[in-house]
Design an enzyme around this catalytic site. Structure first.
Site, PDB file in Angstrom:
ATOM      1  N   ASP A 117      66.641  66.928 -11.751  1.00 60.13           N
ATOM      2  CA  ASP A 117      66.669  68.097 -10.864  1.00 60.13           C
ATOM      3  C   ASP A 117      67.627  67.915  -9.697  1.00 60.13           C
ATOM      4  O   ASP A 117      67.930  66.786  -9.294  1.00 60.13           O
ATOM      5  CB  ASP A 117      65.273  68.349 -10.282  1.00 60.13           C
ATOM      6  CG  ASP A 117      64.336  69.043 -11.249  1.00 60.13           C
ATOM      7  OD1 ASP A 117      64.700  69.203 -12.424  1.00 60.13           O
ATOM      8  OD2 ASP A 117      63.224  69.415 -10.811  1.00 60.13           O
ATOM      9  N   HIS A 168      67.495  75.559 -11.947  1.00 58.46           N
ATOM     10  CA  HIS A 168      66.472  75.147 -10.979  1.00 58.46           C
ATOM     11  C   HIS A 168      66.349  76.162  -9.844  1.00 58.46           C
ATOM     12  O   HIS A 168      65.624  75.920  -8.876  1.00 58.46           O
ATOM     13  CB  HIS A 168      66.849  73.775 -10.420  1.00 58.46           C
ATOM     14  CG  HIS A 168      65.732  73.039  -9.748  1.00 58.46           C
ATOM     15  ND1 HIS A 168      64.401  73.164 -10.103  1.00 58.46           N
ATOM     16  CD2 HIS A 168      65.748  72.137  -8.722  1.00 58.46           C
ATOM     17  CE1 HIS A 168      63.659  72.388  -9.340  1.00 58.46           C
ATOM     18  NE2 HIS A 168      64.434  71.762  -8.485  1.00 58.46           N
ATOM     19  N   HIS A 172      66.494  75.405  -2.909  1.00 59.25           N
ATOM     20  CA  HIS A 172      65.206  74.741  -3.116  1.00 59.25           C
ATOM     21  C   HIS A 172      64.148  75.326  -2.184  1.00 59.25           C
ATOM     22  O   HIS A 172      63.817  74.765  -1.139  1.00 59.25           O
ATOM     23  CB  HIS A 172      65.362  73.232  -2.864  1.00 59.25           C
ATOM     24  CG  HIS A 172      64.508  72.395  -3.768  1.00 59.25           C
ATOM     25  ND1 HIS A 172      63.174  72.183  -3.537  1.00 59.25           N
ATOM     26  CD2 HIS A 172      64.792  71.736  -4.914  1.00 59.25           C
ATOM     27  CE1 HIS A 172      62.681  71.407  -4.486  1.00 59.25           C
ATOM     28  NE2 HIS A 172      63.633  71.123  -5.347  1.00 59.25           N
ATOM     29  N   HIS A 263      65.438  62.769 -10.115  1.00 64.35           N
ATOM     30  CA  HIS A 263      66.378  63.570  -9.335  1.00 64.35           C
ATOM     31  C   HIS A 263      67.734  62.875  -9.239  1.00 64.35           C
ATOM     32  O   HIS A 263      67.793  61.689  -8.895  1.00 64.35           O
ATOM     33  CB  HIS A 263      65.829  63.831  -7.934  1.00 64.35           C
ATOM     34  CG  HIS A 263      64.584  64.675  -7.923  1.00 64.35           C
ATOM     35  ND1 HIS A 263      63.335  64.151  -8.184  1.00 64.35           N
ATOM     36  CD2 HIS A 263      64.409  66.007  -7.717  1.00 64.35           C
ATOM     37  CE1 HIS A 263      62.434  65.125  -8.130  1.00 64.35           C
ATOM     38  NE2 HIS A 263      63.061  66.261  -7.848  1.00 64.35           N
TER      39      HIS A 263
END
Length: 305
Positions: A117, A168, A172, A263
């Protein structure tokens, strides 16, 4: 006073909880005012702030509204909030694995899906690509649209190396703290940017923080994306994480058919946190090989079967 979200919600920072508890809803309000903030910085703690999503007021505000009308409006708002945030329960790992195995990424029993991610990150992603290339392995990379626009060539490099490209989101941020329209627009923009830069049409979607909302589910369906979270992760974003701690955390839940989350960027976590994931990755791959588990992307994980 009514609350759009419960103030004890662990996903909300103290400042956000305060903002929710102070929000008052008068007769005629169409939507709630929900505090949100940038996800940059410490993971899991959005910065304090208030963002208004499509808040309008109809009718006269003179005088006091009737108690019955206020109660009805409050119940309606609470119901809408619960419906919107309800899918967020899948962020609880035991619930996800038991009741929603495909969402948890549980696939073929002889396979482990390796996913990353928050990239593409020029400071980190190339190191992961080199390690995977040296071992002849492919993985799935969930890209942030805001990162892709900064490094479109790197997004193309990931796809050219044979890895699967997934989405994604644009940036964020918690989907439950955003309006359905904002989530839909965010996902559409991210999907288009990721597809254009990589030359690959994304198939899977993972929401930031692994927290889904009704709006996120609807947006994913509208854009032809399948939500997938994870079975185990390394928590390399936690302060003080090391390759050893990441490996130990992964091993707690690594089972045949698992989906692993690491990640390849520190854009939402402490600087250099990705190095702990990179250091643990060879140990993870060796453990899978010893167990006779194949490692690859989600496309080969049997989630459609």
């Amino acid at each position: 006073m009514l609350q759009a979200l419960p103030t004890h919600n662990p996903l909300l920072s103290p400042a956000a909880r305060s903002g929710v508890s102070q929000a008052r809803f008068e007769y005629g309000l169409d939507f709630a005012i929900i505090p949100v903030g940038s996800a940059r910085g410490r993971r899991g703690a959005p910065e304090a702030g208030m963002e208004t999503h499509a808040v309008t007021e109809r009718g006269s505000t003179r005088g006091r509204s009737r108690p019955g009308a206020r109660t009805a409006a409050g119940l309606a708002l609470a119901s809408l909030a619960a419906t919107h945030a309800g899918p967020g329960i899948t962020a609880i790992a035991p619930v996800r694995r038991r009741l929603f195995p495909r969402l948890a990424g549980l696939g073929l029993a002889d396979h482990v899906a390796l996913t990353f991610d928050d990239g593409p990150d020029p400071a980190a992603t190339p190191a992961f690509l080199d390690l995977l290339a040296a071992r002849g392995l492919r993985a799935t990379f969930f890209l942030l649209g805001s990162m892709v626009v900064k490094a479109p060539e790197l997004a193309a490099d990931i796809a050219d190396a044979g890895h699967e490209i997934a989405v994604h989101g644009w940036d964020h941020r918690y989907t439950i703290l955003r309006s359905p329209r904002a989530v839909r627009d965010d996902l559409a923009r991210a999907r288009d940017v990721v597809a254009e830069a990589s030359g690959s049409q994304p198939r899977f979607y993972r929401p930031p923080y692994g927290v889904l909302s009704a709006g996120a589910l609807a947006a994913a369906r509208a854009h032809g994306l399948t939500p997938v979270l994870w079975t185990c992760w390394g928590r390399e974003w936690a302060a003080g994480a090391t390759p050893g701690s990441v490996y130990a955390t992964l091993m707690k839940d690594l089972t045949p058919g698992a989906t692993v989350l690491l990640h390849d960027s520190d854009c939402t976590s402490p600087a250099g946190s990705w190095a702990a994931a990179l250091g643990a990755l060879p140990w993870l791959l060796e453990d899978c090989a010893e167990r006779g588990l194949r490692v690859g992307p989600l496309a080969e994980h049997g989630l459609d079967s």
